[in-house]
Write an enzyme that holds these catalytic residues in place. Structure first.
Site, mmCIF file in Angstrom:
data_model
loop_
_atom_site.group_PDB
_atom_site.id
_atom_site.type_symbol
_atom_site.label_atom_id
_atom_site.label_comp_id
_atom_site.label_asym_id
_atom_site.label_seq_id
_atom_site.Cartn_x
_atom_site.Cartn_y
_atom_site.Cartn_z
ATOM 1 N N GLY A 241 -19.053 55.421 103.371
ATOM 2 C CA GLY A 241 -19.517 54.388 104.552
ATOM 3 C C GLY A 241 -18.148 54.608 105.551
ATOM 4 O O GLY A 241 -18.242 54.581 106.614
ATOM 5 N N ARG A 242 -16.999 54.423 104.998
ATOM 6 C CA ARG A 242 -15.919 54.242 105.810
ATOM 7 C C ARG A 242 -15.583 55.571 106.705
ATOM 8 O O ARG A 242 -15.040 55.883 107.796
ATOM 9 C CB ARG A 242 -14.561 54.206 105.160
ATOM 10 C CG ARG A 242 -14.601 52.788 104.494
ATOM 11 C CD ARG A 242 -13.444 52.373 103.353
ATOM 12 N NE ARG A 242 -13.536 51.012 103.016
ATOM 13 C CZ ARG A 242 -13.216 50.697 101.733
ATOM 14 N NH1 ARG A 242 -12.665 51.469 100.996
ATOM 15 N NH2 ARG A 242 -13.127 49.426 101.765
ATOM 16 N N TYR A 364 -14.630 45.087 109.354
ATOM 17 C CA TYR A 364 -15.961 45.356 108.188
ATOM 18 C C TYR A 364 -15.556 46.553 107.325
ATOM 19 O O TYR A 364 -15.003 47.622 107.631
ATOM 20 C CB TYR A 364 -17.180 45.050 108.880
ATOM 21 C CG TYR A 364 -18.003 46.024 109.855
ATOM 22 C CD1 TYR A 364 -17.278 47.337 110.038
ATOM 23 C CD2 TYR A 364 -18.985 46.017 110.585
ATOM 24 C CE1 TYR A 364 -17.613 48.094 110.801
ATOM 25 C CE2 TYR A 364 -19.353 46.701 111.547
ATOM 26 C CZ TYR A 364 -18.901 47.997 111.602
ATOM 27 O OH TYR A 364 -19.436 48.695 112.616
ATOM 28 N N GLU A 365 -16.461 46.772 106.439
ATOM 29 C CA GLU A 365 -16.195 48.132 105.498
ATOM 30 C C GLU A 365 -14.730 47.935 104.767
ATOM 31 O O GLU A 365 -14.193 49.035 104.876
ATOM 32 C CB GLU A 365 -16.681 49.038 105.887
ATOM 33 C CG GLU A 365 -18.306 48.964 106.208
ATOM 34 C CD GLU A 365 -19.075 50.294 106.059
ATOM 35 O OE1 GLU A 365 -18.615 51.202 105.643
ATOM 36 O OE2 GLU A 365 -19.980 50.238 106.922
ATOM 37 N N GLY A 366 -13.984 46.843 104.914
ATOM 38 C CA GLY A 366 -12.589 46.815 104.375
ATOM 39 C C GLY A 366 -11.759 46.539 105.636
ATOM 40 O O GLY A 366 -11.916 47.446 106.496
#
Length: 386
Positions: A241-242, A364-366
């Site tokens: 996803g990143r 988001y997503e880390g």
């Protein structure tokens, strides 16, 4: 710049061209009003499905589109250029949910969900983050308890993209002493509620929600993957996803650069276009180099995925791309707002929205800090997160 096209196949260019035409015709003219209304027109979901953007890289048996990861990245960048809220719909429903079902689901789960998700008939959301657990995903408190042939889920999730629109929530819950397990929870299940979060700084058109599970009962057939293996599924999904988040960040930064460049050639001060001033050109030149560097980092990871490298093996590279591209988006949009001067501060011009949308990409997503720790761990072999 020539490097923007270097090494792309004609098919990849076709995907980008199709996405760019869609964005210019159907997204850009509406983005400001969607931002003001805090609501993207839901008909855009069907259009995304019709164009195949919700099925990129997925098996054609389920309605998917034969495309590689780089083509997906090119489309995602264009969607980010148009409106990050729309890009997020695709990144989550396709990138985090559909691809995870395709990778870990049973034949029955794929048949049940993939055709609907790919067509845009349904959307998926990714239920990992909780009110008390963000970066520390392994400490989530939502629980699923076995009850005969079913599981009963209790808990809550926070900041969930597509949360009020989704028909399936890919939910991660603690299953006793066996760790974390993934479940495909239909959002129409009794006890499941989704409350939209309003008043966001950016991504205002995106349906972001808090999810509540109050004795939500699902059959064991809704379990995705093995019991206790859910955290590994989640982390692998986030590595993939990143890549799309990085691509979306490149798109936002490119949109800001395009807008600032146009404005600099049109706006006159002291009897000449502001593009003739050296410090304005410096802002634009620095932005252009930063955008291109982020694009190349993102394309590199996409090519690694296309070469068959596993998510676990390219996780650090994905973190590097996400970190660099998201921080670049913040820096570039801020510089481009400076080119606009006071006009950048009103939404008659798009650059203010780009600044607001870019800011969340570092969270988001880390977060950027988590990405640095992942990179640092890979460099030193020392885990600084525990």
């Amino acid at each position: 710049m020539l490097a923007r096209d270097f090494g792309l196949t004609e098919t990849q260019r076709d995907f980008r061209r199709m996405a760019a035409e869609f964005v210019d015709a159907e997204i850009v003219p509406n983005a400001r009003e969607w931002d003001r209304a805090e609501q993207v027109d839901q008909s855009v979901v069907r259009r995304l499905g019709e164009l195949g953007f919700l099925g990129l890289t997925l098996d054609e048996r389920y309605g998917g589109v034969d495309a590689d990861m780089l083509s997906y990245v090119l489309v995602t960048e264009e969607l980010g250029r148009g409106d990050s809220a729309v890009r997020g719909i695709v990144s989550v429903s396709l990138g985090l949910v559909s691809k995870t079902i395709a990778a870990h689901g049973t034949d029955e789960q794929k048949q049940e969900w993939l055709p609907r998700l790919i067509s845009g008939e349904a959307l998926g959301c990714f239920g990992l983050t909780e009110p008390g657990t963000g970066s520390d995903a392994g400490s989530l408190t939502t629980r699923a308890k076995r009850d005969g042939g079913d599981w009963v889920i209790n808990g809550s999730k926070m900041f969930i993209t597509n949360g009020t629109w989704a028909e399936v929530a890919l939910t991660f819950a603690r299953t006793g002493e066996s760790g974390i397990t993934a479940f495909l929870v239909p959002t129409g299940s009794p006890g499941f509620t989704a409350k939209e979060i309003k008043g966001k700084l950016g991504l205002r058109g995106q349906a972001t929600a808090e999810l509540t599970y109050d004795n939500v009962r699902v059959p064991d057939s809704a379990r995705l993957g093995e019991v206790g293996k859910g955290l590994g599924i989640a982390l692998g999904t986030l590595s993939r996803g990143r890549i799309s988040v990085a691509a979306g960040a490149v798109g936002v930064a490119q949109a800001a650069l395009d807008a600032a460049t146009r404005y600099a050639t049109e706006r006159e001060q002291f009897g000449k276009p502001i593009a003739s001033f050296q410090l304005v050109q410096e802002l634009l030149a620095d932005a252009a180099v930063d955008v291109q560097a982020s694009r190349l980092l993102t394309h590199q990871v996409a090519r690694m995925a296309d070469a068959g490298v596993k998510p676990k093996e390219y996780a650090t590279d994905a973190s590097a791309a996400k970190y660099h591209a998201s921080e670049t988006a913040v820096r570039v949009t801020n510089s481009c707002l400076q080119v606009f001067g006071g006009y950048g501060f009103i939404d008659e011009y798009p650059v203010g929205k780009y600044v607001r949308d870019a800011r969340v990409l570092t969270l988001y997503e880390g977060t950027s800090q988590v990405q640095k720790l992942i990179i640092g761990r890979d460099l030193t072999g020392v885990n600084a997160m525990t």
